[in-house]
Design an enzyme around this catalytic site. Structure first.
Site, PDB file in Angstrom:
ATOM      1  N   HIS A   1       3.501 -28.176   3.307  1.00 31.97           N
ATOM      2  CA  HIS A   1       2.310 -28.267   4.039  1.00 31.97           C
ATOM      3  C   HIS A   1       1.391 -27.466   4.156  1.00 31.97           C
ATOM      4  O   HIS A   1       0.352 -27.522   4.384  1.00 31.97           O
ATOM      5  CB  HIS A   1       2.601 -28.551   5.606  1.00 31.97           C
ATOM      6  CG  HIS A   1       3.026 -27.468   6.310  1.00 31.97           C
ATOM      7  ND1 HIS A   1       4.065 -26.858   6.350  1.00 31.97           N
ATOM      8  CD2 HIS A   1       2.140 -26.572   7.022  1.00 31.97           C
ATOM      9  CE1 HIS A   1       4.136 -25.498   7.252  1.00 31.97           C
ATOM     10  NE2 HIS A   1       3.018 -25.545   7.476  1.00 31.97           N
TER      11      HIS A   1
HETATM   12  C1  UD1 Z   1      -1.140 -26.308  10.971  1.00 35.54           C
HETATM   13  C2  UD1 Z   1      -1.497 -24.641  10.892  1.00 35.54           C
HETATM   14  C3  UD1 Z   1      -0.293 -23.813  10.051  1.00 35.54           C
HETATM   15  C4  UD1 Z   1       0.930 -24.344  10.494  1.00 35.54           C
HETATM   16  C5  UD1 Z   1       0.954 -25.928  10.529  1.00 35.54           C
HETATM   17  C6  UD1 Z   1       2.367 -26.381  11.360  1.00 35.54           C
HETATM   18  C7  UD1 Z   1      -3.612 -23.760  10.889  1.00 35.54           C
HETATM   19  C8  UD1 Z   1      -5.074 -23.397  10.140  1.00 35.54           C
HETATM   20  N1  UD1 Z   1      -2.707 -24.386  10.218  1.00 35.54           N
HETATM   21  O1  UD1 Z   1      -1.333 -26.365   9.517  1.00 35.54           O
HETATM   22  O2  UD1 Z   1      -0.556 -22.497  10.100  1.00 35.54           O
HETATM   23  O3  UD1 Z   1       1.998 -23.912   9.694  1.00 35.54           O
HETATM   24  O4  UD1 Z   1      -0.023 -26.446  11.320  1.00 35.54           O
HETATM   25  O5  UD1 Z   1       2.816 -27.601  10.959  1.00 35.54           O
HETATM   26  O6  UD1 Z   1      -3.861 -23.810  12.080  1.00 35.54           O
HETATM   27  N2  UD1 Z   1      -2.892 -34.475  10.488  1.00 35.54           N
HETATM   28  C9  UD1 Z   1      -2.485 -35.524  10.993  1.00 35.54           C
HETATM   29  N3  UD1 Z   1      -1.767 -35.958  12.327  1.00 35.54           N
HETATM   30  C10 UD1 Z   1      -1.471 -34.790  13.162  1.00 35.54           C
HETATM   31  C11 UD1 Z   1      -1.900 -33.473  12.594  1.00 35.54           C
HETATM   32  C12 UD1 Z   1      -2.350 -33.326  11.328  1.00 35.54           C
HETATM   33  O7  UD1 Z   1      -2.778 -36.781  10.263  1.00 35.54           O
HETATM   34  O8  UD1 Z   1      -0.842 -35.009  14.121  1.00 35.54           O
HETATM   35  C13 UD1 Z   1      -3.468 -34.045   9.159  1.00 35.54           C
HETATM   36  C14 UD1 Z   1      -4.976 -34.203   9.490  1.00 35.54           C
HETATM   37  O9  UD1 Z   1      -5.577 -35.030   8.098  1.00 35.54           O
HETATM   38  C15 UD1 Z   1      -5.482 -32.835   9.018  1.00 35.54           C
HETATM   39  C16 UD1 Z   1      -4.156 -32.183   8.395  1.00 35.54           C
HETATM   40  O10 UD1 Z   1      -2.997 -33.225   8.770  1.00 35.54           O
HETATM   41  O11 UD1 Z   1      -6.536 -32.518   8.658  1.00 35.54           O
HETATM   42  C17 UD1 Z   1      -3.736 -30.717   8.385  1.00 35.54           C
HETATM   43  O12 UD1 Z   1      -3.843 -30.490   9.870  1.00 35.54           O
HETATM   44  P1  UD1 Z   1      -4.042 -29.090  10.291  1.00 35.54           P
HETATM   45  O13 UD1 Z   1      -3.564 -28.896  11.882  1.00 35.54           O
HETATM   46  O14 UD1 Z   1      -5.507 -28.736  10.300  1.00 35.54           O
HETATM   47  O15 UD1 Z   1      -3.225 -28.007   9.386  1.00 35.54           O
HETATM   48  P2  UD1 Z   1      -1.544 -28.019   9.191  1.00 35.54           P
HETATM   49  O16 UD1 Z   1      -1.539 -28.203   7.714  1.00 35.54           O
HETATM   50  O17 UD1 Z   1      -0.937 -28.944  10.058  1.00 35.54           O
HETATM   51  N1  UDP Z   2      10.191 -29.313  11.998  1.00 34.86           N
HETATM   52  C1  UDP Z   2      10.612 -30.274  12.476  1.00 34.86           C
HETATM   53  N2  UDP Z   2      10.359 -31.696  11.619  1.00 34.86           N
HETATM   54  C2  UDP Z   2       9.875 -31.847  10.472  1.00 34.86           C
HETATM   55  C3  UDP Z   2       9.755 -30.397   9.854  1.00 34.86           C
HETATM   56  C4  UDP Z   2       9.840 -29.242  10.495  1.00 34.86           C
HETATM   57  O1  UDP Z   2      10.704 -30.415  13.618  1.00 34.86           O
HETATM   58  O2  UDP Z   2       9.663 -32.791   9.848  1.00 34.86           O
HETATM   59  C5  UDP Z   2      10.305 -27.975  12.564  1.00 34.86           C
HETATM   60  C6  UDP Z   2      11.194 -27.038  11.628  1.00 34.86           C
HETATM   61  O3  UDP Z   2      12.636 -27.220  12.150  1.00 34.86           O
HETATM   62  C7  UDP Z   2      10.767 -25.749  12.444  1.00 34.86           C
HETATM   63  C8  UDP Z   2       9.289 -26.024  12.542  1.00 34.86           C
HETATM   64  O4  UDP Z   2       9.102 -27.397  12.636  1.00 34.86           O
HETATM   65  O5  UDP Z   2      11.446 -25.395  13.526  1.00 34.86           O
HETATM   66  C9  UDP Z   2       8.308 -25.461  11.383  1.00 34.86           C
HETATM   67  O6  UDP Z   2       7.126 -25.859  11.620  1.00 34.86           O
HETATM   68  P1  UDP Z   2       6.250 -26.120  10.582  1.00 34.86           P
HETATM   69  O7  UDP Z   2       6.752 -26.079   9.162  1.00 34.86           O
HETATM   70  O8  UDP Z   2       5.235 -27.111  10.666  1.00 34.86           O
HETATM   71  O9  UDP Z   2       5.279 -24.774  10.446  1.00 34.86           O
HETATM   72  P2  UDP Z   2       5.342 -23.340  10.322  1.00 34.86           P
HETATM   73  O10 UDP Z   2       6.504 -22.728  10.636  1.00 34.86           O
HETATM   74  O11 UDP Z   2       5.345 -23.175   8.540  1.00 34.86           O
HETATM   75  O12 UDP Z   2       4.264 -22.866  10.730  1.00 34.86           O
END
Ligand code: UD1
Ligand code: UDP
Length: 367
Positions: free
Chosen positions: A202
């Protein structure tokens, strides 16, 4: 009574806050108010964790949703300010390095409310990552810095931050230990224990550039083994919407042994991690959970903040490099044997006592 405001918004923050909240609740003189920024909002990215992990219901929902970085951060800041002015907490707790973390840090620091940063001091030394900017700013305006490792303490010292720094251990180890005995069994996915790969992708660094994402997805086609890939909505949307990736989606779907599934709950994720032959990921949390559960990890990044996981080949950094990826796959049996002989390394992450230490320090320092 010490009033604490916790600000969460993204998946890993719900998991971290769940275990810290449990500990805060044990202290009658601490009162926690939960604020959900709405950065993540799909059921599988948000509500499922509140339900499954027993998180306190948010008192406030800012509902910011997905937006460009500046707009999202600004929206959280603007909506949070009146709430903090009204609630007048003794401290604000923030987690990790997302835009929700950054916005809450900036908001509280301007209002001169003490900030406690959980997971302080992490560095990838790569400022191209949005997370690196967020965590550097958050650390520099925080008053209480809860570090998960010695490395994090050293990183802060290198930037001149020494006051208010505590190496409490990693709350994600606490979570993995607390929920380990509630882990769901595997059958729903028809996977045999230790015979499949678990994949998550992601990170912006792997998904913003379509050609890099395509390169990584090509690697997955080389697995030729059972695999499960819970799709983060960021990747799902790209696969559906970007012209250059739609054929890739069809190719992935055509792989009979590869299951593309929606994001799973935390307990399902722990089960999938624990039983995997190896984990392939760019997630920070997942790298650590693989390490805690003694499962080999192949990390699709060029660097990691969690350098402790690299010891003894538990975790291998391959970036998007095919040669390195295939070499890590070829080494898996050897890695497995080596891991089996080593101690778990959980003591490097505080041994599961981080939340208890955090609650005690908050109580002592904020009264
Ligand atoms: C965010 C964090 C990242 C973290 C991750 C955990 C920032 C800059 N990034 O990344 O550090 O590792 O969360 O998962 O804060 N979207 C949906 N539904 C949702 C959420 C997101 O469709 O419920 C889609 C949207 O198109 C959105 C994209 O995912 O634009 C990215 O979501 P965003 O929260 O901006 O960044 P993450 O990649 O989730
Ligand atoms: N996780 C989850 N379901 C998923 C993918 C990840 O519960 O489908 C959990 C994972 O076990 C960990 C946390 O989400 O505890 C990690 O989050 P993510 O990978 O979104 O973000 P990051 O740690 O890179 O910020």
């Amino acid at each position: 009574m010490i009033r604490l405001v916790t600000v969460v918004g993204a998946r890993p923050q719900f998991i971290k806050a769940a275990v810290v909240s449990q500990e805060i609740a044990k202290h009658p003189d601490l009162r926690e108010i939960m604020i959900h920024t709405g950065q993540h909002y799909d059921y599988e990215m948000s509500a499922v964790f509140f339900k499954e992990l027993g998180l306190p219901k948010p008192r406030y929902r800012l509902g910011v949703g997905s937006k460009p970085h500046g707009a999202q951060t600004a929206d959280i800041l603007a909506k949070l300010e009146p709430i903090l002015l009204k609630e007048k907490p003794h401290g604000v707790i923030i987690y990790g390095d997302t835009n929700s973390t950054l916005a809450a840090a900036m908001c509280a620091s301007k209002l001169r409310i003490p900030i406690a940063h959980v997971e302080a001091g992490l560095r990838s030394w790569n400022r191209d990552m949005p997370e690196e900017i967020n965590r550097v700013v958050a650390d520099h305006v925080s008053n209480i810095l809860f570090c998960p490792t010695d490395t994090a303490v050293k990183n802060l010292a290198a930037e001149g931050i020494r006051r208010g720094v505590y190496n409490v251990g990693d709350v994600m180890l606490d979570a993995a230990l607390i929920f380990a005995n509630r882990v769901n069994p595997l059958p729903r996915w028809n996977l045999a224990a230790k015979k499949y790969f678990l994949i998550t992708i992601h990170r912006a660094e792997n998904t913003d550039d379509i050609s890099r994402l395509r390169k990584i997805l090509e690697l997955l086609l080389e697995l030729r083994a059972p695999a499960i890939f819970p799709l983060h909505p960021r990747v799902k949307n790209l696969l559906n919407q970007k012209r250059g990736l739609r054929t890739m989606r069809l190719r992935l779907e055509a792989q009979p042994e590869l299951q593309l599934v929606p994001p799973v709950s935390y307990l399902d994720m722990l089960a999938l991690e624990k039983n995997a032959r190896a984990v392939i990921t760019d997630s920070g949390g997942v790298q650590k959970e693989a390490f805690f559960l003694r499962v080999p990890c192949i990390t699709l990044r060029n660097e990691t903040e969690w350098v402790e996981t690299l010891a003894n080949g538990f975790n291998t950094l391959v970036g998007a490099n095919r040669k390195k990826f295939l070499a890590a796959l070829a080494r898996l049996d050897k890695t497995q044997t080596r891991i089996a002989k080593r101690r778990s390394g959980q003591n490097l992450f505080g041994g599961g006592k981080a939340c208890r230490r955090i609650a005690r320090i908050l109580r002592r320092t904020l009264q």
